[in-house]
Motif scaffolding. Structure first.
Motif: not given
Length: 192
Positions: A96, A101, A103, A106
């Motif tokens: 990610h 991408n 979050t 994360e």
């Protein structure tokens, strides 16, 4: 089934017992002693085997060993699944981050992981060998230069300068000594 000799019978029994021990959990291998030359009644041999196995202390000991082995197996399996799950989570978060991408949760997890690993690197024990010590210090520097969080020294120094100028101009007051309440030096007061 009839056997040609007592040794062939004992070999057949031992083979079957070993085979069963491999496929059945908790199956114990029976003793592979040669059949006694003195003929005994089958009822007597069965009674002897049952008396050996029916000893309550022996049964408790066997059950305890089996439970311990089962606990160890369960703990080992749970540890491996935890490691696998952590690795899978890390790989997905890493993917990610590379794709952009990520979050906030994360990102928080990654920063926590970085802090944990930095503290682990910093807390490595001392090594007596000077070559290894030097190599370890170089590796520490490399790791910390890559992953250590960037310090906000410029931002803090500008805030400190702003604070000092506000104090000098009199916009804010800073708790501390006031001119009339300075500590008394007894040496000076006695000389006057």
């Amino acid at each position: 089934m009839s056997f040609d000799s007592a040794t062939s019978q004992s070999q057949a029994k031992s083979t079957v017992n070993k085979l069963l021990a491999n496929f059945l959990p908790g199956a114990a291998i029976a003793s592979t002693t040669v059949v006694p030359t003195k003929p005994t009644a089958k009822a007597q041999t069965v009674a002897k085997e049952l008396s050996k196995k029916s000893n309550p202390e022996e049964l408790k000991r066997i059950a305890k060993k089996q439970k311990l082995a089962q606990r160890k197996k369960i703990l080992k399996n749970s540890e491996t699944t935890k490691k696998f799950n952590k690795l899978a989570k890390y790989n997905s978060i890493k993917a990610h981050k590379e794709s952009g991408n990520i979050t906030p949760q994360e990102e928080k997890y990654l920063s926590k992981l970085v802090r944990k690993n930095i503290s682990a690197v910093n807390s490595l024990s001392e090594i007596d060998d000077p070559e290894l010590k030097q190599e370890l210090s170089e590796v520490k520097k490399d790791i910390l230069s890559i992953y250590a969080p960037v310090k906000k020294s410029k931002k803090q120094s500008s805030k400190q300068k702003d604070f000092n100028t506000k104090i000098q101009k009199g916009y804010i007051s800073y708790p501390g000594l006031t001119p009339g309440l300075a500590p008394v030096d007894y040496n000076e007061s006695d000389s006057e």
